[in-house]
Design a protein around this motif. Structure first.
Motif, PDB file in Angstrom:
ATOM      1  N   GLU A 205       0.851  -1.186   0.000  1.00  0.00           N
ATOM      2  CA  GLU A 205       0.000   0.000   0.000  1.00  0.00           C
ATOM      3  C   GLU A 205       0.889   1.238   0.000  1.00  0.00           C
ATOM      4  N   ALA A 206       0.290   2.361  -0.319  1.00  0.00           N
ATOM      5  CA  ALA A 206       1.016   3.623  -0.282  1.00  0.00           C
ATOM      6  C   ALA A 206       0.935   4.203   1.126  1.00  0.00           C
ATOM      7  N   ILE A 207       2.070   4.696   1.632  1.00  0.00           N
ATOM      8  CA  ILE A 207       2.097   5.381   2.917  1.00  0.00           C
ATOM      9  C   ILE A 207       2.799   6.721   2.740  1.00  0.00           C
ATOM     10  N   ARG A 208       2.708   7.569   3.752  1.00  0.00           N
ATOM     11  CA  ARG A 208       3.394   8.859   3.723  1.00  0.00           C
ATOM     12  C   ARG A 208       4.528   8.942   4.725  1.00  0.00           C
ATOM     13  N   ALA A 209       4.494   8.094   5.782  1.00  0.00           N
ATOM     14  CA  ALA A 209       5.479   8.239   6.848  1.00  0.00           C
ATOM     15  C   ALA A 209       5.674   6.911   7.566  1.00  0.00           C
ATOM     16  N   ALA A 210       6.861   6.778   8.182  1.00  0.00           N
ATOM     17  CA  ALA A 210       7.182   5.590   8.971  1.00  0.00           C
ATOM     18  C   ALA A 210       8.092   5.989  10.124  1.00  0.00           C
TER      19      ALA A 210
END
Length: 437
Positions: A205-210
């Motif tokens: 999936e696409a994420i913006r932050a980790a």
């Protein structure tokens, strides 16, 4: 006892320092490796409790077939790394590694190296065998960035053109592995001696932050991933990651753009700060970990002001020397902000502690760069980055103007040349540049 690939007697590695156990240090990861890439290595995480609940701690190392080695230690508090040290081992004498409150530094004007690697890259600091390195991931490729003889050296890496990258020890060997996320997946790459080896896909999936920390205090570093209204914890079980749908309450996020993990309330467990606001502003959120240390979180709306912001980066650090974590925030469309921890609540003290007018920043980093035991602050600004020095102004710990630097999209502190003193790296349009004092 560790045996690393010659002849000779064992040497003693001693880990010491002035941090109190467990209030300032509750775990260490200790490693030693043959300088020969073909030789052996040892690395292990230790909780500082029971018989190990103190410093110094020692480890005997047999040389085996090695003529020289390197040793390093990483210190943790509340599941988050707070200090590190490394040293050479020639098997001619014992070696001491220190985890002190104050890091060595220099006060001279910073000197910049010529940029290398991809332009406007995402940056992660990877520590481990062979020293500290920067992983730079950009639209034009990816590279290891290292220092050699006062210059930067870039080595190409076979990584995807990711939207973001972080480094953390996924498999418990004290080496930082690398997590890269793209528009389609989140993939882990394991750090080898000279390269990164492709690992597992953590999420499709696409994420913006980790962000990464040992949230359940079992010795493995866990992962927090966020994007849009999704905020999910992935628990680490011996190097493999499994999503835990029950760890984060529903409605905890609406538009995740940045994440940070650290102990906000002083109970020894890592808490969560969620930066929000992509195209439009949204309030940042804080989630507190359950005091049992199982890595289960609850929304804590009183910790941060309920003000809509467009957060681009977060940095947790003790800026005022009182032992708890404060919060730096880089914003789109607004100046950098500093929130000071007052008994577990983060109070906006930007106008008191930051030079004014403060810039709008794409990224920021906080660490002691000058060796005076006061954190310094670097803000990556595309038009020209800003470096601030931590000082006492009257009776207040604040930041004052230090120097200017090249325009950049990301900034990180690390000891790139392994001389024991922190340096600064910036992601510029022309590549990654290195500033040292």
């Amino acid at each position: 006892m560790a045996t690393i690939a010659g002849c000779g007697d064992a040497v003693l590695l001693t880990v010491t320092g002035d941090r109190a156990v467990p209030a300032e240090l509750d775990a260490i990861c200790l490693a030693v490796a043959d300088r020969d890439p073909a030789g052996g290595a040892f690395g292990r995480m230790y909780r500082l409790e029971g018989d190990l609940g103190r410093l110094p701690q020692t480890l005997a190392v047999q040389p085996g077939g090695a003529s020289s080695a390197e040793a390093w230690v990483r210190g943790f508090r509340g599941g988050v790394e707070v200090a590190a040290d490394r040293a050479g081992v020639d098997f001619g004498g014992d070696v001491s590694l220190r985890l002190d409150r104050c890091a060595p530094g220099g006060s001279a004007a910073p000197v910049a190296a010529d940029p290398v690697g991809p332009g406007d890259a995402r940056l992660a600091v990877s520590m481990g065998r062979g020293g500290a390195r920067v992983v730079a991931v950009g639209a034009g490729g990816a590279a290891w960035i290292d220092a050699d003889g006062g210059a930067l050296v870039a080595t190409d890496l076979a990584l995807p053109a990711g939207r973001g990258v972080i480094a953390f020890d996924a498999d418990g060997d004290c080496d930082d592995d690398v997590l890269v996320w793209t528009d389609a997946e989140v993939r882990l790459f394991h750090r080898g001696v000279t390269d990164l080896d492709d690992g597992e896909v953590i999420a499709s999936e696409a994420i913006r932050a980790a962000a990464a920390a040992d949230v359940d205090r079992d010795g493995d570093v866990d992962l927090l991933l966020g994007g849009g209204a999704t905020l999910r914890l992935y628990r680490n079980d011996g190097g493999h990651f499994t999503a835990d749908a029950t760890a984060i309450p529903g409605g905890a996020a609406s538009d995740v753009t940045a994440l940070a993990l650290g102990d906000l309330d002083g109970d020894g467990n890592p808490d969560v700060v969620v930066g929000q606001g992509d195209a439009a502003g949204a309030p940042p959120r804080a989630l507190l970990a359950d005091a049992s240390g199982q890595g289960v979180f609850a929304l804590a709306p009183a910790i941060l002001p309920d003000v809509a912001l467009q957060v681009r980066d977060l940095a947790l650090a003790d800026v005022d020397g009182d032992g708890d974590l404060d919060l730096g925030v880089a914003l789109a469309g607004a100046p950098v902000r500093l929130y000071v921890n007052r008994g577990g609540r983060l109070e906006d003290q930007s106008f008191v502690r930051l030079p004014q007018p403060a810039p709008e920043g794409a990224s920021l980093a906080i660490a002691d760069w000058t060796g005076d035991c006061k954190p310094d602050l670097a803000v990556a600004v595309p038009a020209g980055s800003v470096l601030w020095r931590g000082e006492q102004v009257g009776t207040t710990d604040a930041f004052t103007a230090d120097a200017a630097a090249a325009g950049a999209s990301a900034v990180r502190y690390l000891d790139l040349d392994d001389d024991g003193r922190r340096d600064l790296v910036l992601a510029t349009p022309g590549g990654v540049t290195w500033l040292r004092r």
